[in-house]
Write a protein that holds these residues in place. Sequence first.
Motif, PDB file in Angstrom:
ATOM      1  N   THR A  75       0.851  -1.182   0.000  1.00  0.00           N
ATOM      2  CA  THR A  75       0.000   0.000   0.000  1.00  0.00           C
ATOM      3  C   THR A  75       0.890   1.237   0.000  1.00  0.00           C
ATOM      4  O   THR A  75       2.109   1.144   0.118  1.00  0.00           O
ATOM      5  CB  THR A  75      -0.918   0.048   1.236  1.00  0.00           C
ATOM      6  OG1 THR A  75      -0.157   0.423   2.390  1.00  0.00           O
ATOM      7  CG2 THR A  75      -1.594  -1.302   1.478  1.00  0.00           C
ATOM      8  N   GLU A  76       0.262   2.390  -0.094  1.00  0.00           N
ATOM      9  CA  GLU A  76       1.028   3.637  -0.096  1.00  0.00           C
ATOM     10  C   GLU A  76       1.280   4.153   1.318  1.00  0.00           C
ATOM     11  O   GLU A  76       1.915   5.194   1.496  1.00  0.00           O
ATOM     12  CB  GLU A  76       0.297   4.685  -0.935  1.00  0.00           C
ATOM     13  CG  GLU A  76       0.230   4.296  -2.413  1.00  0.00           C
ATOM     14  CD  GLU A  76      -0.611   5.243  -3.241  1.00  0.00           C
ATOM     15  OE1 GLU A  76      -1.352   6.043  -2.635  1.00  0.00           O
ATOM     16  OE2 GLU A  76      -0.524   5.172  -4.479  1.00  0.00           O
ATOM     17  N   ASP A  77       0.774   3.425   2.314  1.00  0.00           N
ATOM     18  CA  ASP A  77       1.004   3.808   3.711  1.00  0.00           C
ATOM     19  C   ASP A  77       2.139   2.952   4.265  1.00  0.00           C
ATOM     20  O   ASP A  77       1.977   1.737   4.444  1.00  0.00           O
ATOM     21  CB  ASP A  77      -0.267   3.596   4.533  1.00  0.00           C
ATOM     22  CG  ASP A  77      -0.143   4.124   5.957  1.00  0.00           C
ATOM     23  OD1 ASP A  77       1.006   4.291   6.430  1.00  0.00           O
ATOM     24  OD2 ASP A  77      -1.181   4.359   6.594  1.00  0.00           O
ATOM     25  N   PRO A  78       3.291   3.527   4.563  1.00  0.00           N
ATOM     26  CA  PRO A  78       4.440   2.739   5.040  1.00  0.00           C
ATOM     27  C   PRO A  78       4.211   2.082   6.392  1.00  0.00           C
ATOM     28  O   PRO A  78       4.957   1.171   6.765  1.00  0.00           O
ATOM     29  CB  PRO A  78       5.565   3.780   5.126  1.00  0.00           C
ATOM     30  CG  PRO A  78       4.869   5.095   5.273  1.00  0.00           C
ATOM     31  CD  PRO A  78       3.601   4.966   4.483  1.00  0.00           C
ATOM     32  N   ASP A  79       3.184   2.510   7.125  1.00  0.00           N
ATOM     33  CA  ASP A  79       2.907   1.921   8.433  1.00  0.00           C
ATOM     34  C   ASP A  79       1.955   0.733   8.368  1.00  0.00           C
ATOM     35  O   ASP A  79       1.720   0.076   9.392  1.00  0.00           O
ATOM     36  CB  ASP A  79       2.326   2.977   9.379  1.00  0.00           C
ATOM     37  CG  ASP A  79       3.360   4.009   9.805  1.00  0.00           C
ATOM     38  OD1 ASP A  79       4.552   3.655   9.856  1.00  0.00           O
ATOM     39  OD2 ASP A  79       2.974   5.163  10.068  1.00  0.00           O
ATOM     40  N   ASP A  80       1.403   0.447   7.208  1.00  0.00           N
ATOM     41  CA  ASP A  80       0.527  -0.716   7.092  1.00  0.00           C
ATOM     42  C   ASP A  80       1.347  -1.996   7.282  1.00  0.00           C
ATOM     43  O   ASP A  80       2.445  -2.141   6.741  1.00  0.00           O
ATOM     44  CB  ASP A  80      -0.162  -0.754   5.724  1.00  0.00           C
ATOM     45  CG  ASP A  80      -1.346   0.189   5.654  1.00  0.00           C
ATOM     46  OD1 ASP A  80      -1.910   0.526   6.705  1.00  0.00           O
ATOM     47  OD2 ASP A  80      -1.709   0.590   4.530  1.00  0.00           O
ATOM     48  N   VAL A  81       0.795  -2.932   8.044  1.00  0.00           N
ATOM     49  CA  VAL A  81       1.459  -4.221   8.251  1.00  0.00           C
ATOM     50  C   VAL A  81       1.300  -5.043   6.971  1.00  0.00           C
ATOM     51  O   VAL A  81       0.177  -5.378   6.570  1.00  0.00           O
ATOM     52  CB  VAL A  81       0.843  -4.968   9.454  1.00  0.00           C
ATOM     53  CG1 VAL A  81       1.564  -6.300   9.669  1.00  0.00           C
ATOM     54  CG2 VAL A  81       0.911  -4.113  10.709  1.00  0.00           C
ATOM     55  N   THR A  82       2.419  -5.340   6.328  1.00  0.00           N
ATOM     56  CA  THR A  82       2.391  -5.956   5.005  1.00  0.00           C
ATOM     57  C   THR A  82       3.415  -7.079   4.917  1.00  0.00           C
ATOM     58  O   THR A  82       4.556  -6.916   5.343  1.00  0.00           O
ATOM     59  CB  THR A  82       2.702  -4.914   3.915  1.00  0.00           C
ATOM     60  OG1 THR A  82       1.772  -3.825   4.028  1.00  0.00           O
ATOM     61  CG2 THR A  82       2.610  -5.513   2.528  1.00  0.00           C
ATOM     62  N   ILE A  83       3.011  -8.209   4.353  1.00  0.00           N
ATOM     63  CA  ILE A  83       3.934  -9.304   4.057  1.00  0.00           C
ATOM     64  C   ILE A  83       3.782  -9.633   2.585  1.00  0.00           C
ATOM     65  O   ILE A  83       2.693  -9.933   2.105  1.00  0.00           O
ATOM     66  CB  ILE A  83       3.632 -10.540   4.927  1.00  0.00           C
ATOM     67  CG1 ILE A  83       3.788 -10.188   6.407  1.00  0.00           C
ATOM     68  CG2 ILE A  83       4.562 -11.688   4.561  1.00  0.00           C
ATOM     69  CD1 ILE A  83       3.445 -11.317   7.342  1.00  0.00           C
ATOM     70  N   THR A  84       4.886  -9.563   1.865  1.00  0.00           N
ATOM     71  CA  THR A  84       4.779  -9.680   0.412  1.00  0.00           C
ATOM     72  C   THR A  84       6.064 -10.236  -0.186  1.00  0.00           C
ATOM     73  O   THR A  84       7.049 -10.490   0.525  1.00  0.00           O
ATOM     74  CB  THR A  84       4.425  -8.307  -0.198  1.00  0.00           C
ATOM     75  OG1 THR A  84       4.028  -8.480  -1.557  1.00  0.00           O
ATOM     76  CG2 THR A  84       5.600  -7.340  -0.110  1.00  0.00           C
ATOM     77  N   SER A  85       6.052 -10.438  -1.491  1.00  0.00           N
ATOM     78  CA  SER A  85       7.223 -10.968  -2.186  1.00  0.00           C
ATOM     79  C   SER A  85       8.259  -9.869  -2.389  1.00  0.00           C
ATOM     80  O   SER A  85       7.933  -8.685  -2.440  1.00  0.00           O
ATOM     81  CB  SER A  85       6.808 -11.566  -3.531  1.00  0.00           C
ATOM     82  OG  SER A  85       6.108 -10.615  -4.304  1.00  0.00           O
ATOM     83  N   ASP A  86       9.506 -10.273  -2.527  1.00  0.00           N
ATOM     84  CA  ASP A  86      10.624  -9.343  -2.653  1.00  0.00           C
ATOM     85  C   ASP A  86      11.099  -9.331  -4.104  1.00  0.00           C
ATOM     86  O   ASP A  86      11.917 -10.152  -4.520  1.00  0.00           O
ATOM     87  CB  ASP A  86      11.759  -9.772  -1.716  1.00  0.00           C
ATOM     88  CG  ASP A  86      12.855  -8.733  -1.604  1.00  0.00           C
ATOM     89  OD1 ASP A  86      12.985  -7.904  -2.523  1.00  0.00           O
ATOM     90  OD2 ASP A  86      13.591  -8.755  -0.602  1.00  0.00           O
ATOM     91  N   ASP A  87      10.588  -8.388  -4.881  1.00  0.00           N
ATOM     92  CA  ASP A  87      10.893  -8.365  -6.310  1.00  0.00           C
ATOM     93  C   ASP A  87      12.361  -8.054  -6.588  1.00  0.00           C
ATOM     94  O   ASP A  87      12.946  -8.582  -7.544  1.00  0.00           O
ATOM     95  CB  ASP A  87       9.982  -7.365  -7.021  1.00  0.00           C
ATOM     96  CG  ASP A  87       8.543  -7.841  -7.073  1.00  0.00           C
ATOM     97  OD1 ASP A  87       8.306  -8.906  -7.648  1.00  0.00           O
ATOM     98  OD2 ASP A  87       7.665  -7.166  -6.515  1.00  0.00           O
TER      99      ASP A  87
END
Length: 331
Positions: A152-164
């Motif tokens: 997301t565009e919010d750096p504080d959102d808790v996010t787990i994702t792939s590392d491109d």
Amino acid sequence: MADQLITLSDVAAAAGVSLSTASKALNGTDRISAATREHVRVTADRLGFRHNALARSFARGRSQTIGVLTHRASNPFTRVVLATAATELGAKEQAILLYDARIDEQDVTESILQLRARRIDGVIVIGTGTSFPTPSLTSRFDVPVIYAFTFTEDPDDVTITSDDTAIGRLAATHLLSTGRRRIAHITAEPHDNAAQRRAVGAGQVLADAGLDWVTPVRFGRWRESWGEEAAREVLAAAPDVDAIFCGSDAIARGTERVVRASGRQVPGDVALIGVDNWEQLMHDQRVSRHLTTIEVGLEEIGRQVAARLLEPDPEPGIQYVAPQLVIAETV
């Protein structure tokens, strides 16, 4: 009888304790001895007792239900993340409530309202990839929200994702380790986050080795037809190319057809590596692998999302999972 419903009263009677003691034992209270708690638990297991989830949720003030918002649940990548997260949550006695919505469109509002009305304990937002951001929905819930396989565009959102970036680095590192030095790259649009980061990661590895792309990166679309078109351009511009890193397996399939049609051998003359592990996504494990590819970590994303959501205070920000190299016949 095998289908008889075993109640808490049955457990208490069989264990020789009061109903109140049986309830405390099975709900983890520390007001009874460890020996009594274990005795009641063993009795409950022997009888096949299962908690009344609804009554338990009222007692705890929690629904033990996790809301899941997907952009497109039928997407093959989404399915893997969703299935893994659901399995992990189920093992922790958490149910999921799925709403498939166009997250970036208006109908997500109705899904949000319905989830909020269900007294959910948390929300998982599953994207279809890392090409473009998902709108932040965190402020629209009063429970923890975690994002999976998106950003997301919010750096504080808790996010787990792939590392491109790591995906690109892994692909280039493997090609160099096999002795390839004249490497090209075919990928999607330059404004696509996943395409751009994969290109940057691979380019960094080449630069560290004192190399550059044998011909400028071909930016286009995530399609086989683009792989065919771009491969013709690459072969014309750099006839001695000895490896092509394709930004996706779809691009790699189209690229391989053109390379073979030109009379070159794969991987003898030109090595190919893609991204997505598409053959595994679309077939069962008994099917032999053909394309060397990078697995982006979908199952690991699902596992980590389920675990992080149940933490008391999930740490904000993006957490990346490591990609995995899947070696097959094209390198």
